[in-house]
Design a protein around this motif. Structure first.
Motif, PDB file in Angstrom:
ATOM      1  N   GLN A 724    -119.188 113.965  40.981  1.00 17.72           N
ATOM      2  CA  GLN A 724    -118.324 113.931  42.167  1.00 17.72           C
ATOM      3  C   GLN A 724    -119.145 114.085  43.445  1.00 17.72           C
ATOM      4  N   CYS A 745    -117.658 105.866  39.530  1.00 19.56           N
ATOM      5  CA  CYS A 745    -116.308 105.907  38.938  1.00 19.56           C
ATOM      6  C   CYS A 745    -116.381 105.853  37.416  1.00 19.56           C
ATOM      7  N   SER A 749    -115.217 108.759  34.894  1.00 24.44           N
ATOM      8  CA  SER A 749    -114.207 108.455  33.878  1.00 24.44           C
ATOM      9  C   SER A 749    -114.678 108.890  32.488  1.00 24.44           C
ATOM     10  N   ASP A 760    -106.546 110.855  33.835  1.00 26.78           N
ATOM     11  CA  ASP A 760    -107.446 110.877  34.998  1.00 26.78           C
ATOM     12  C   ASP A 760    -108.594 109.893  34.804  1.00 26.78           C
ATOM     13  N   GLU A 763    -107.534 106.442  35.557  1.00 34.01           N
ATOM     14  CA  GLU A 763    -107.386 106.206  37.007  1.00 34.01           C
ATOM     15  C   GLU A 763    -108.712 105.765  37.627  1.00 34.01           C
ATOM     16  N   PHE A 764    -109.803 106.430  37.241  1.00 38.15           N
ATOM     17  CA  PHE A 764    -111.120 106.054  37.777  1.00 38.15           C
ATOM     18  C   PHE A 764    -111.578 104.707  37.220  1.00 38.15           C
ATOM     19  N   ARG A 767    -109.879 102.121  39.189  1.00 37.94           N
ATOM     20  CA  ARG A 767    -110.500 101.991  40.512  1.00 37.94           C
ATOM     21  C   ARG A 767    -111.774 101.152  40.420  1.00 37.94           C
TER      22      ARG A 767
END
Length: 1342
Positions: A724, A745, A749, A760, A763-764, A767
């Motif tokens: 992150q 990303c 993930s 979650d 979601e990455f 993206r």
């Protein structure tokens, strides 16, 4: 000043005669310490004054002046002591009549302008520095030669003008300007044109272009005035105007003036006159600036031949021509020749200008630039400092020449990759240059381009593009015919686009540049090679490696043609080819090219040059890719040693090498050591610091490296935090659609997926897919990669149909648009097969796996291990274990025969065989393979302590499965010892082994010891995770299980309450941990028959598990089953049945192909219905279960036979004994075939069969089954067992039904004999048997 010069001309009339031939004069001075050092450096050399120079015959006056007090503290006192001889009194010295009464007076002697002194010595005497000098005759020789050369070029030039031009040529521009301005006022028309021309030259050198042109134009008008026509001399003015225009960047106009000058000179001079040579050189300089190098070189050669013949010795004009030729060779990448010509040029300059000159400064700058292009940075910086020192004395800090100097030091920093410093120097250079030339000047454009290149490397891509676009617009406006220059800018734009990963646009610009260069250089040029390299780089990024290689090979041919000697450009090209071959996995070929580059570098550089370190790193990188880790480490450490010598304060190159070492250690699974090197790199990068994106991105890359190691250590939360941080930097420094953001990303993930946070993670991944969709067309392979990755996550979520859809999309892209990406295609096909296999669609799964196998067979020889790996998963799922084992045995044999040193692969194969045998519960055979793995690892990978500990743990697990608990504990303790000694940083691993030992002790019912070890593990977790962690929660629950088994239910419940409280506050805790703890609490209540409380806890647990549904689907159905069981224990059959129906519904929704568990659910429902005496419904569910077991679980004899027995029970309850007997017979046959002959279940089934026969009044058959049951028990049990007595009792009853009282009596007696041995007197069995015997005896007696 003109009066002074005339005074020296007529000095003979005033000559003073001395008795002695020599005269010593003095001058007191104050010197800065830097000036004193310069005097010391020039001891034994010639020096001159900066104009006319005064002194005194009185030493005391000079001393008084030197000792005179001044405010400035950094000055030192010195006296010049100058020895003169009588010959100097003619033209070098004037004796003045100024008042000498002043004690500080030092002006009774005046030295001429052209006097040159020899600095004899410097001594310190009584707080005064004495600088001894004498007048050198060399000054007279130089002056005479200067006058002669000047008059050969310009006839009838007066001595006054020659003296002024001497000051001009000595860089004394201000004095010369005042002198000529004075002459102009008092010239009365005499020599006015030459005075104006000289003033034009002064302003030209001072870069005051408007004033220079005004004087040139005035001089030219006078020379072509019909009244005093001087056409021949006007060529000099035209030539100088041409030079002025070239400095202004007006090259076409400059060329026109030079050609006009040459035309006139050819009319008035012989072909070998100096002026013809000068014009040819001037035209060559324009052609050079237009990048028409070959034509320029032709003019330079012709000019040099004329000049050398004309002067027959060294001369400034020859030096200028040598300088021009040196520049030509620099652009031809022939740096040795370029240096040679520049050094020949500067040798002449220094002879004529021993005290420095602008031409010397310009030449030094060029030499520094050439040395830096040769990567000889220390030499380059030394030469640069010489130029700076010279310029500081002569020019203001914002002079145009200073701009050139700043550009040079910018280049040196650029070649050293010190981009931040380079940018600062280039920007300063641009600021100065803009004061002198128009915005659009060729040098302005050059600086705009180079600033763009620096910004590009600093990842300021938008700014970089803006600078390149400015340069392109100006070039197209002012220099549209300069295609080579425009091509250079197009290359710069291409570089930015390449960095932005806009590969097609970059390729378009590179190809446009290449076309321009080919047109501009029809015979070829080295710059074409650089464009071809750029094209190769883009093609390589597009994974078009064959095309990239072809482009680099074309560049090689050009470089071999134009680079006469091996150079850095050739090594760069060789390394580029090596990079492409590395990407193609042609590792040995890649190393061959790197080695060729290294051999050139070792001859070209000193042994500790940074570029050699870079090549060492390249070689090490390839060795790592070949898993030759020792070789890789050797090269990386050699690189680090060189870099640490060159960059003692640190450098990004050092950080990169630390990362390379980390990669090797990471691949060797030495994670702690790898992490240490990555952390060192991070500390260095953070210390170096920079606000530029490129440096921040280095930090981001390093953070990703750290996260990768943490992921390998299963520290997924820590890894996530680093990822992150990396993403945050990339989001700040990069455009939103950059591939590095995609990479972040994807990394995030994976960490989320490894933590089970699948939503979650998805979601990455989505993206990343969205960004890829903007970067690439929908048919791009990177889109396929993302679709593939999303499919994997969906599989883990149990969403197989959705996953299959994403896989299919990825497959369509790969098959259509990436036909050569066979490795990736095979992996995708295998994953599709795996998904189908999970759905138990084995036929379809097999088809996809065979397609993958076909690809592998095309890529590898038939005896390659990869070819044999493919079908095993499906075969294993179908429980075709023998076929799977056969495949892997073949793989193992191939490895052992052909790849015996591939220990990692052999270990993998042995482990896989062990896994297959483990699945079959063939633990002893599994143990043999696990022990082989351990032996290989200990012999060949002895430093890999973590994996050895893991191997020991696996062996310990097998010992547990074999119920060899003592041996299991022994092996676990070995693993624990290794982890504590060598992997102490992995405290989690230590805690896990403690828990495994605890588990074994629990099985041995050594509860206190087991509990102590769990407490040790708990302390580790609490120390590591003071705010709580899932590991702590699990540990507390395991401790509660120990107490639970000790029937210490209250204490167990207390620990479960602690686990629950922690799970509700722990940030890393998920629904799963809370649900698990509540489930354990429910179990504790259930065991105590506190069913209402148990159901309450189960219901709470269910709420949490449902919160994470569907990933917790298995836990949900387990809880529903538990709740059903609690209701069943309470005889609440309707509620129990409702729960069990929910279990069945969820199972069918989530795992429709898990036929085994669905069948088990059907039997549970059947059991509840049976207890409700709903026999018809119960029979229906059991029949469904039986059909499913028989179709899909044909080898699961236990479940099939149990199901048949339950169906027999139902028919028995209904009273249909024949059907009951029929199903029980089938049950008995299966059990007799599938179970060992001594299995008590067979005896129980015989007994049940006997009972059914008796219920149906088939007493003879009942007797036969009972006798078989008795026989089995007598054979496999001790003779005094109650069960045997019971069998004799039932045999007796059967004989009674058959009216055979004697046989009945005999069996009753045998039963009683057994009862008497194992049952007390009062037992009902004994009393009943005694009663039956007595009754039969009475009947027989009667």
């Amino acid at each position: 000043m003109s009066d002074l010069i005339q005074g020296f001309q007529y000095q003979n009339q005033n000559r003073i005669h001395y008795k002695k031939e020599n005269l010593i004069v003095y001058r007191g001075i104050k010197l800065l310490r830097e000036q004193l050092e310069e005097f010391k450096e020039n001891e034994g050399k010639l020096i001159s004054s900066n104009g006319f120079f005064t002194a005194t015959r009185f030493r005391s006056n000079a001393l008084n002046f030197a000792r005179k007090s001044v405010r400035q503290s950094n000055l030192v006192a010195a006296v010049l002591e100058i020895e003169c001889n009588s010959e100097d009194f003619d033209k070098n010295i004037i004796f003045t009549d100024i008042d000498k009464s002043n004690e500080f007076y030092q002006a009774d002697i005046l030295f001429n302008l052209n006097v040159i002194f020899h600095l004899d010595s410097i001594e310190f005497d009584k707080s005064i520095w004495i600088i001894k000098m004498d007048i050198s005759n060399e000054g007279k020789t130089i002056l005479e030669k200067y006058i002669e050369d000047t008059r050969r070029q310009i006839e009838h030039l007066s001595i006054e003008i020659i003296f002024g031009r001497l000051m001009l040529d000595m860089d004394q521009w201000d004095q010369s300007q005042k002198y000529f301005e004075h002459l102009l006022i008092h010239s009365n028309g005499k020599d006015q044109a030459w005075i104006e021309h000289s003033l034009g030259e002064i302003h030209h050198w001072k870069r005051e272009f408007i004033a220079a042109r005004k004087y040139y134009d005035q001089a030219y008008k006078r020379m072509i005035n019909p009244k005093q026509m001087r056409i021949k001399d006007s060529a000099r003015i035209l030539s100088d105007i041409g030079e002025l225009l070239s400095v202004e960047g007006k090259l076409d106009e400059a060329m026109d003036f030079h050609k006009r000058a040459l035309k006139i000179r050819k009319e008035y001079y012989s072909p070998h006159h100096v002026h013809i040579g000068t014009s040819l050189r001037n035209i060559g300089d324009i052609l050079y600036m237009q990048e028409k190098y070959d034509r320029a070189f032709g003019h330079f050669q012709e000019a040099l031949a004329i000049l050398e013949k004309y002067y027959n010795c060294s001369h400034i004009d020859i030096a200028k021509c040598l300088f021009s030729i040196g520049r030509y060779f620099r652009e031809q990448i022939n740096y040795d020749k370029a240096l040679d010509f520049h050094r020949r040029s500067i040798a002449i300059y220094e002879k004529y200008y021993p005290f420095g000159h602008v031409l010397i400064s310009l030449t030094l700058n060029n030499i520094a630039d050439i040395l830096s292009r040769q990567d000889k940075y220390d030499e380059a910086i030394d030469v640069y400092h010489r130029a700076v020192k010279m310029e500081k004395k002569r020019y203001p800090i914002d002079h145009m020449i200073i701009s050139d100097n700043l550009y040079t030091i910018g280049n040196i920093n650029y070649y050293q990759r010190n981009y931040v410093s380079a940018l600062e120097f280039y920007q300063q250079s641009l600021t100065i240059l803009k004061q002198y030339v128009f915005y659009g000047h060729i040098d302005i454009n050059r600086l705009l381009d180079i600033i763009g290149s620096v910004l590009c490397r600093l990842e300021k891509l938008d700014d970089a593009m803006a600078f390149h676009r400015q340069a392109l617009a100006l070039e197209e406006k002012y220099y549209s015919s300069f295609q080579a220059t425009i091509a250079y800018t197009l290359n710069g734009i291409g570089d930015v686009l390449n960095y932005q990963e806009k590969y097609e646009e970059a390729l378009s610009h590179y190809k446009q540049a290449l076309m321009m260069q080919n047109n501009y250089y029809p015979l070829g040029h080295v710059s074409i090679a650089f464009t071809l390299q750029n094209i190769g780089d883009v093609l390589s990024e597009q994974e078009k490696f064959d095309e990239a290689l072809e482009s680099y090979q074309q560049a090689s041919l050009i470089l071999e043609k134009y680079c006469v000697y091996p150079s850095s450009d050739i090594t760069h090209n060789l390394i580029g080819i090596g990079d492409i071959l590395d990407n193609q996995k042609k590792f040995d070929e890649a190393i061959g090219y790197y080695q060729r580059a290294l051999d050139i570098q070792k001859n070209y550089y000193h042994s500790d040059h940074p570029n050699i370190a870079d090549t060492f790193n390249d070689i090490g990188y390839v060795f790592r890719r070949q898993t030759k880790f020792d070789e890789a480490m050797k090269y990386h450490k050699k690189a680090l040693e060189i870099q640490e010598k060159n960059y003692p304060s640190g450098h990004v190159r050092v950080a990169q090498t630390l990362r390379f070492i980390g990669y090797v250690l990471e691949d060797e699974r030495k994670y702690d050591e790898a992490l240490d090197f990555f952390q060192q790199a991070h500390s260095l990068l953070a210390r170096l610091g920079s606000c530029y994106p490129s440096d921040q991105l280095h930090i981001a890359h390093n953070l990703s490296d750290i996260s990768a190691v943490l992921s390998s250590q299963d520290k997924h939360q820590e890894a996530l935090e680093y990822q992150q941080r990396a993403l945050s930097i990339r989001e700040k420094c990069l455009p939103p659609n950059h591939t590095d953001i995609v990479a972040s990303c994807i990394e995030i993930s994976l960490s989320l997926r490894n933590q089970g946070k699948l939503a979650d993670a998805l979601e990455f991944q989505q993206r990343a897919l969205a960004i890829q969709g903007k970067l690439h067309p929908l048919n791009h392979v990177k889109i396929a990669d993302q679709l593939h990755d999303i499919g994997i996550t969906l599989v883990e979520q149990g969403k197989h149909n959705e996953a299959f859809g994403f896989y299919q999309l990825a497959l369509e892209i790969r098959e259509t648009f990436d036909p050569f990406g066979l490795d990736d295609l095979a992996v995708l096909l295998c994953n599709i097969s795996d998904t189908l296999s999970r759905q138990r669609k084995y036929g379809d799964a097999l088809d996809f796996q065979k397609r993958a196998l076909k690809i592998r067979e095309g890529q590898y020889p038939s005896d390659h291990p990869l070819v044999l790996h493919n079908l095993n998963n499906i075969l294993q799922e179908q429980e075709k274990y023998n076929e799977v084992l056969d495949q892997y045995q073949q793989v193992l044999a191939i490895y052992q025969k052909f790849y015996s040193s591939c220990y990692h692969d052999i270990i993998t194969c042995l482990s896989t065989i062990g896994d297959i045998l483990d699945d079959q519960e063939k633990y002893k055979e599994t143990l043999l393979y696990r022990q082989q793995v351990l032996a290989i690892r200990e012999e060949h990978c002895s430093s890999n302590h973590e994996h050895i500990a893991t191997d020991l743990t696996n062996i310990g697990d097998l010992r547990v499965s074999l119920n060899e608990y003592d041996k299991a504990v022994e092996v676990y303790k070995r693993a624990l010892s290794i982890r504590e000694q060598y992997c102490s940083s992995d405290q989690v691993g230590i805690a896990v082994i403690l828990e495994q030992i605890s588990y074994v002790l629990r099985q041995q019912k050594k509860y206190d010891e087991a509990f102590d070890l769990e407490q040790k593990a708990l302390k580790i977790y609490e120390r590591l995770y003071p705010d709580g962690d899932t590991s702590t929660i699990w540990c507390l629950n395991y401790m509660s299980r120990i107490l639970y088994e000790q029937q210490q239910y209250d204490k167990a419940f207390e620990l479960q309450q602690q686990a629950l409280a922690l799970s509700e506050t722990c940030s890393t805790c998920s629904y799963t941990e809370i649900g698990m703890t509540l489930c354990y609490m429910g179990n504790t209540m259930y065991t105590q028959a506190r069913y209402d409380e148990a159901i309450d806890f189960y219901q709470q647990s269910l709420i949490h598990y449902e919160g994470a549904y569907p990933s917790t689907y298995a836990d949900v159905v387990t809880l529903l089953s538990n709740i059903s069981g609690a209701f069943k224990a309470q005889l609440h059959y309707d509620k129990a049945l409702n729960m069990q129906h929910r279990v069945l519904k969820l199972r069918k929704e989530n795992q429709p192909f898990d036929y085994f568990m669905i069948a088990k659910d059907l039997t549970e429902i059947g059991d509840i219905l049976y207890k409700q005496e709903k026999y018809g419904d119960a029979l229906d569910f059991y029949q469904q279960a039986l059909s499913m077991f028989e179709e899909y679980c044909t080898t699961n004899h236990t479940e099939i036979s149990d199901c048949l027995q339950e169906i027999a029970n139902i028919w028995n309850a209904i009273g249909d004994f024949d059907r009951a007997i029929e199903n029980c017979k089938r049950c008995l046959c299966i059990r007799e075939r599938s179970l060992p002959i001594n299995d008590p279940i067979i005896a129980d089934t015989l007994l049940y069969m006997s009972q059914l026969q008796r219920n149906g009044n088939y007493h003879e058959l009942s007797l036969a089954y009972e006798m078989n049951c008795c026989w089995m028990r007598m054979k496999f049990l001790s003779p005094d067992q109650v069960e045997i007595g019971d069998s004799f009792s039932r045999i007796g009853e059967s004989y009674g039904h058959l009216d055979k009282p004697k046989l009945a009596l005999d069996n009753y007696k045998q039963a009683l004999a057994i009862y008497e041995k194992c049952l007390p007197n009062w037992h009902e069995h004994r009393m009943d048997m005694e009663s039956k015997i007595e009754r039969l005896l009475n009947e027989l007696m009667n």
